[in-house]
Design a protein around this motif. Sequence first.
Motif: not given
Lengths: 114, 225
Positions: B144-147, B153-154, B182-185, B189-193
Motif C-alpha cells: 500500500d506504499d506505492k502511491p 501515475l496516481f 484511497k486517501s493518499e491517492v 488527485n481529487k478527481k480520480i475514480e
Amino acid sequence: MHELSVAQNLLATISAETAKQKSRPIRAKISCGILNAINDELLTEALGAISKGTSCEGIGLEIEHKPMRGLCKKCGQEFDVDFSKCCCASCGSIDFKLLEDAPLILEEIEFETG
Amino acid sequence: MKVKVGKKILSANEQYAEQNRRFFAERRILCLNMISSPGSGKTSILTRTINELKGKVKIGVIEGDIQTDYDAQRIKATGADVVQINTEGACHLSAAQVSGALEKLPVSKLEVIFIENVGNLVCPSAFELGESGKTAVLSVAEGDDKPAKYPALFAKSKVLLINKIDLLSLGAAIDFDIEKVKSEVHRLNKKIEIFSVSAKTGEGYDGWCHWLAEQAKKTNATNCK
C-alpha cells in the motif's frame, strides 16, 4: 529507463539547433518537472552513449528539476508540493490543487567559441 | 557562446499524441491508457471487462509488451479485436506506435479502446499517447506504499483499479490498507475514480463496468465533429 527515449529526442533537438551554428556544442541545459521522472545519471549516460560519432559527441548535460506546484484552496498560497507530506506548505491544509507539471524543455546550448 | 532554445524535448511524441487525440475525438471513441507494474493483472482485468460488457460496449485493445503476443492471444480469445505492439526492449509505448496500431484496428465499430501499456510503474506515465485518460492498476500484493513512492501515475490518472482484492482475505499475509491507499491517492488527485476489484472472482465489477459504460456513452454523445 525511459531516459533512453528522452535522450534520443533530446539529441534530435540539440542536433537541429547545432546545424544552425557553425560550432561544436559543449553543454546543454534542460529542465523538467517531477512527473517526467528523470534520473540524472541515466539520462546523462544515455545521451553520452547515443551521441558518440555525432556532432554532439562529448556534450555535457545540466538538468534542472522543477518542483511540482500546488495551490492551496484554504489559504490561497502557491507552494512546492512535498509528496511525502502532501499538504499546503503554509497552512497545512490537504485541500489543494496540483498545478500543471513542468514539461521537458531544452533551455540552452553552449557552443565552442573561436 | 550560449544560445537560448526553449523547445519541448518530447515535441515529436506530443505531435503524434495530438493526432491520436483528434482521431479519438472525431470518432467519439473513449481511449484509456492502462498503466501498472508487471503482474498487477491488467490483461485479466481487460478479459473480464470485455466479457462482462459483451453486447453492451464494443471494446478493442492495443497490447504493448516488450516481447511475445501472449497478452494479445488472451484478448483474442474473448472475441475482441486486438493489435499487439512489441517494443523490443523499450519500457513504454510511444504515441507514434499507437498511431500505427490504430490503422490495424477496425475502429469504426469500436466505442472503447484500451491501450495496455508495457508493465512499468514509472516510464509509461511520462509519455502521452493521446488517450482520453490514464487507468492506473495497483494490485494489493504490491503493497500500500506505492502511491507515495510513485506519485506521478496516481496524480495523472482518471481512474484507479485496485485489483486482486480477493487476496485481502489472507489478512496479515497481505498487509494492504485499502483505505490508506484511497486517501493518499485522493490527496494526490481529487478527481480520480477508484474501484476495488478482483479480476479473478468478479468482485467489484458492477461499479467499474457501470462507470466504464457511462463514460463510453458520454464520449459517444459529445458533439465534436
